[in-house]
Scaffold this motif. Structure first.
Motif, PDB file in Angstrom:
ATOM      1  N   GLN A 100      15.861  60.515 -21.145  1.00  0.00           N
ATOM      2  CA  GLN A 100      16.699  59.282 -21.132  1.00  0.00           C
ATOM      3  C   GLN A 100      17.128  58.902 -22.284  1.00  0.00           C
ATOM      4  O   GLN A 100      16.237  58.814 -23.360  1.00  0.00           O
ATOM      5  CB  GLN A 100      16.082  58.166 -20.230  1.00  0.00           C
ATOM      6  N   ILE A 101      18.424  58.484 -22.529  1.00  0.00           N
ATOM      7  CA  ILE A 101      19.039  58.069 -23.797  1.00  0.00           C
ATOM      8  C   ILE A 101      19.602  56.532 -23.518  1.00  0.00           C
ATOM      9  O   ILE A 101      20.186  56.112 -24.337  1.00  0.00           O
ATOM     10  CB  ILE A 101      19.979  59.153 -24.386  1.00  0.00           C
ATOM     11  N   ILE A 168      25.815  54.640 -25.933  1.00  0.00           N
ATOM     12  CA  ILE A 168      24.507  54.745 -26.377  1.00  0.00           C
ATOM     13  C   ILE A 168      24.128  54.012 -27.812  1.00  0.00           C
ATOM     14  O   ILE A 168      25.117  54.107 -28.534  1.00  0.00           O
ATOM     15  CB  ILE A 168      23.915  56.151 -26.462  1.00  0.00           C
ATOM     16  N   SER A 169      22.768  54.094 -28.069  1.00  0.00           N
ATOM     17  CA  SER A 169      22.568  53.453 -29.314  1.00  0.00           C
ATOM     18  C   SER A 169      21.370  54.388 -30.008  1.00  0.00           C
ATOM     19  O   SER A 169      20.297  54.416 -29.754  1.00  0.00           O
ATOM     20  CB  SER A 169      21.879  51.950 -29.258  1.00  0.00           C
ATOM     21  N   LEU A 170      22.027  55.197 -30.976  1.00  0.00           N
ATOM     22  CA  LEU A 170      21.478  56.205 -31.833  1.00  0.00           C
ATOM     23  C   LEU A 170      20.270  55.359 -32.965  1.00  0.00           C
ATOM     24  O   LEU A 170      21.036  54.619 -33.368  1.00  0.00           O
ATOM     25  CB  LEU A 170      21.972  57.179 -32.081  1.00  0.00           C
ATOM     26  N   ARG A 171      19.258  55.714 -33.137  1.00  0.00           N
ATOM     27  CA  ARG A 171      18.506  54.752 -34.114  1.00  0.00           C
ATOM     28  C   ARG A 171      19.017  55.111 -35.516  1.00  0.00           C
ATOM     29  O   ARG A 171      18.833  54.387 -36.311  1.00  0.00           O
ATOM     30  CB  ARG A 171      17.057  55.233 -33.907  1.00  0.00           C
ATOM     31  N   ASP A 172      19.355  56.426 -35.699  1.00  0.00           N
ATOM     32  CA  ASP A 172      19.994  56.649 -36.984  1.00  0.00           C
ATOM     33  C   ASP A 172      21.259  57.787 -37.188  1.00  0.00           C
ATOM     34  O   ASP A 172      21.091  58.789 -37.728  1.00  0.00           O
ATOM     35  CB  ASP A 172      18.786  57.579 -37.853  1.00  0.00           C
ATOM     36  N   ALA A 178      20.417  65.110 -33.640  1.00  0.00           N
ATOM     37  CA  ALA A 178      19.715  66.232 -33.847  1.00  0.00           C
ATOM     38  C   ALA A 178      18.306  66.069 -33.489  1.00  0.00           C
ATOM     39  O   ALA A 178      17.507  67.007 -32.982  1.00  0.00           O
ATOM     40  CB  ALA A 178      19.817  66.640 -35.455  1.00  0.00           C
ATOM     41  N   LEU A 179      17.714  65.076 -33.723  1.00  0.00           N
ATOM     42  CA  LEU A 179      16.269  64.741 -33.424  1.00  0.00           C
ATOM     43  C   LEU A 179      16.132  64.681 -31.783  1.00  0.00           C
ATOM     44  O   LEU A 179      15.055  64.929 -31.260  1.00  0.00           O
ATOM     45  CB  LEU A 179      15.781  63.370 -33.781  1.00  0.00           C
ATOM     46  N   ILE A 180      17.317  64.138 -31.008  1.00  0.00           N
ATOM     47  CA  ILE A 180      17.078  64.111 -29.802  1.00  0.00           C
ATOM     48  C   ILE A 180      17.014  65.584 -29.126  1.00  0.00           C
ATOM     49  O   ILE A 180      16.357  66.005 -28.113  1.00  0.00           O
ATOM     50  CB  ILE A 180      18.229  63.444 -29.113  1.00  0.00           C
ATOM     51  N   GLU A 181      18.148  66.450 -29.645  1.00  0.00           N
ATOM     52  CA  GLU A 181      18.004  67.892 -29.162  1.00  0.00           C
ATOM     53  C   GLU A 181      16.839  68.380 -29.626  1.00  0.00           C
ATOM     54  O   GLU A 181      16.311  69.300 -28.800  1.00  0.00           O
ATOM     55  CB  GLU A 181      19.084  68.521 -30.146  1.00  0.00           C
ATOM     56  N   ASN A 182      16.102  68.033 -30.725  1.00  0.00           N
ATOM     57  CA  ASN A 182      14.637  68.626 -30.880  1.00  0.00           C
ATOM     58  C   ASN A 182      13.618  68.189 -29.720  1.00  0.00           C
ATOM     59  O   ASN A 182      12.910  68.999 -29.387  1.00  0.00           O
ATOM     60  CB  ASN A 182      14.385  68.594 -32.395  1.00  0.00           C
ATOM     61  N   GLU A 183      13.690  67.193 -29.617  1.00  0.00           N
ATOM     62  CA  GLU A 183      12.776  66.455 -28.829  1.00  0.00           C
ATOM     63  C   GLU A 183      12.865  67.190 -27.416  1.00  0.00           C
ATOM     64  O   GLU A 183      11.888  67.624 -26.861  1.00  0.00           O
ATOM     65  CB  GLU A 183      13.205  64.980 -28.209  1.00  0.00           C
ATOM     66  N   ALA A 184      14.156  67.466 -26.818  1.00  0.00           N
ATOM     67  CA  ALA A 184      14.313  68.133 -25.515  1.00  0.00           C
ATOM     68  C   ALA A 184      13.866  69.501 -25.738  1.00  0.00           C
ATOM     69  O   ALA A 184      13.336  70.015 -24.611  1.00  0.00           O
ATOM     70  CB  ALA A 184      15.782  67.933 -25.273  1.00  0.00           C
ATOM     71  N   THR A 203      11.410  59.551 -22.199  1.00  0.00           N
ATOM     72  CA  THR A 203      12.409  58.433 -22.909  1.00  0.00           C
ATOM     73  C   THR A 203      12.618  59.052 -24.291  1.00  0.00           C
ATOM     74  O   THR A 203      11.558  59.080 -24.730  1.00  0.00           O
ATOM     75  CB  THR A 203      11.933  57.083 -22.608  1.00  0.00           C
ATOM     76  N   SER A 204      13.704  59.102 -24.787  1.00  0.00           N
ATOM     77  CA  SER A 204      13.946  59.644 -26.195  1.00  0.00           C
ATOM     78  C   SER A 204      13.497  58.515 -27.196  1.00  0.00           C
ATOM     79  O   SER A 204      13.526  57.525 -26.767  1.00  0.00           O
ATOM     80  CB  SER A 204      15.219  60.008 -26.501  1.00  0.00           C
ATOM     81  N   GLU A 205      12.703  58.957 -28.223  1.00  0.00           N
ATOM     82  CA  GLU A 205      12.095  58.365 -29.258  1.00  0.00           C
ATOM     83  C   GLU A 205      13.167  57.768 -30.153  1.00  0.00           C
ATOM     84  O   GLU A 205      12.962  57.068 -31.192  1.00  0.00           O
ATOM     85  CB  GLU A 205      10.982  58.858 -29.980  1.00  0.00           C
ATOM     86  N   ASN A 206      14.358  58.405 -30.168  1.00  0.00           N
ATOM     87  CA  ASN A 206      15.198  58.244 -30.953  1.00  0.00           C
ATOM     88  C   ASN A 206      16.692  57.532 -30.442  1.00  0.00           C
ATOM     89  O   ASN A 206      17.797  57.654 -31.208  1.00  0.00           O
ATOM     90  CB  ASN A 206      15.782  59.609 -31.672  1.00  0.00           C
ATOM     91  N   VAL A 207      16.437  56.672 -29.640  1.00  0.00           N
ATOM     92  CA  VAL A 207      17.273  55.757 -29.187  1.00  0.00           C
ATOM     93  C   VAL A 207      16.933  54.521 -28.934  1.00  0.00           C
ATOM     94  O   VAL A 207      15.758  54.142 -28.914  1.00  0.00           O
ATOM     95  CB  VAL A 207      18.105  56.207 -27.807  1.00  0.00           C
ATOM     96  N   ILE A 208      17.937  53.457 -28.675  1.00  0.00           N
ATOM     97  CA  ILE A 208      17.538  52.238 -28.448  1.00  0.00           C
ATOM     98  C   ILE A 208      18.298  51.660 -27.064  1.00  0.00           C
ATOM     99  O   ILE A 208      19.419  51.819 -26.886  1.00  0.00           O
ATOM    100  CB  ILE A 208      18.083  50.942 -29.422  1.00  0.00           C
ATOM    101  N   LEU A 209      17.329  51.591 -26.110  1.00  0.00           N
ATOM    102  CA  LEU A 209      17.725  51.333 -24.630  1.00  0.00           C
ATOM    103  C   LEU A 209      18.338  49.893 -24.676  1.00  0.00           C
ATOM    104  O   LEU A 209      17.511  48.890 -24.419  1.00  0.00           O
ATOM    105  CB  LEU A 209      16.711  51.903 -23.622  1.00  0.00           C
ATOM    106  N   ASP A 210      19.472  49.646 -24.690  1.00  0.00           N
ATOM    107  CA  ASP A 210      19.985  48.130 -24.622  1.00  0.00           C
ATOM    108  C   ASP A 210      20.514  47.923 -23.300  1.00  0.00           C
ATOM    109  O   ASP A 210      20.696  46.653 -22.788  1.00  0.00           O
ATOM    110  CB  ASP A 210      20.800  47.870 -25.888  1.00  0.00           C
ATOM    111  N   GLY A 211      21.090  49.054 -22.723  1.00  0.00           N
ATOM    112  CA  GLY A 211      21.716  48.936 -21.342  1.00  0.00           C
ATOM    113  C   GLY A 211      23.051  48.002 -21.079  1.00  0.00           C
ATOM    114  O   GLY A 211      23.404  47.687 -20.207  1.00  0.00           O
ATOM    115  N   LYS A 212      23.681  47.972 -22.363  1.00  0.00           N
ATOM    116  CA  LYS A 212      24.993  47.235 -22.426  1.00  0.00           C
ATOM    117  C   LYS A 212      26.114  48.346 -22.313  1.00  0.00           C
ATOM    118  O   LYS A 212      27.096  47.826 -21.540  1.00  0.00           O
ATOM    119  CB  LYS A 212      25.129  46.626 -23.818  1.00  0.00           C
TER     120      LYS A 212
END
Length: 219
Positions: A100-101, A168-172, A178-184, A203-212
């Motif tokens: 999830q992103i 979406i809101s990527l942390r960096d 690229a980190l999300i790809e590596n996670e998956a 749930t990905s560790e490299n996103v901020i789930l803000d739902g906006k």
């Protein structure tokens, strides 16, 4: 198609996911993919995409795939109104990772499709691989990239674009894509190494789930 005894994936309503699927050859053989020492490998045999789970069995799938020698963007809706019914994503045994992103909203469906499609997203345009007999190609990407790797590269471009547009809101930024790809990829390799093949939702560790999501009035 799902097999008897295969538990469906438990996807969150209105969750936006990166999904990793086994290529048809990998599913048939059920052999673990070769593991390179580092980075991605075109021979992993995985297919990559994005799925918006609106409700159980209902959603939108986005990916870049090959059909008839041409790579192009594919958007599918579930359930299908066509005679050839599609297996719900949750029950499709080829899908082994759902990461999830974001949490999305109903009114973003058409806008998300428009932004990922060929009109706005250059990397979704049709691409014909090099012909061995004629040595020519139609191209919209790098000439030297592995063909089985194109869906992953499409995903990377999509993640950056969706972040830039506010879906979406990527942390960096691009680093997080690229980190999300590596996670998956890590989860997918772990799953195919198990017997039977595992299927996971995380749930990905490299996103901020803000739902906006982006401004619904955006053009």
């Amino acid at each position: 198609m799902a097999s008897k005894g295969v538990a469906p994936l438990s996807l969150r309503q209105d969750g936006l996911y990166v999904v990793v699927s086994l290529g048809k050859s990998k599913l048939k053989g059920r052999q673990p993919a070769e593991r390179p020492s580092s980075g991605h490998d075109a021979h992993d045999g995985f297919e990559w995409g994005i799925y918006w789970s609106k409700a159980p069995g209902t959603g939108h799938s986005f990916r870049y795939k090959e059909a008839g020698g041409i790579w192009q963007f594919e958007h599918r809706s579930y359930p299908s109104d066509s005679p050839a019914k599609k297996t719900p994503v949750e029950e499709n045994e080829r899908i082994i990772v759902a990461l999830q992103i974001e949490n999305m909203s109903e009114n973003m469906a058409n806008l998300l499709d428009d932004r990922l499609g060929p009109k706005e997203f250059q990397y979704s345009q049709p691409f014909r691989p090099r012909s061995a007999s004629h040595g020519s190609r139609m191209t919209n990407g790098d000439d030297d990239e592995g063909q089985e790797d194109r869906s992953r590269k499409w995903l990377g471009h999509a993640l950056v674009m969706l972040n830039d547009m506010g879906f979406i809101s990527l942390r960096d930024g691009t680093t997080s894509a690229a980190l999300i790809e590596n996670e998956a990829l890590t989860r997918a390799r772990q799953n195919i190494a198990s017997s039977p093949i595992g299927r996971t939702v995380d749930t990905s560790e490299n996103v901020i789930l803000d739902g906006k999501g982006p401004d619904s009035g955006a053009g």
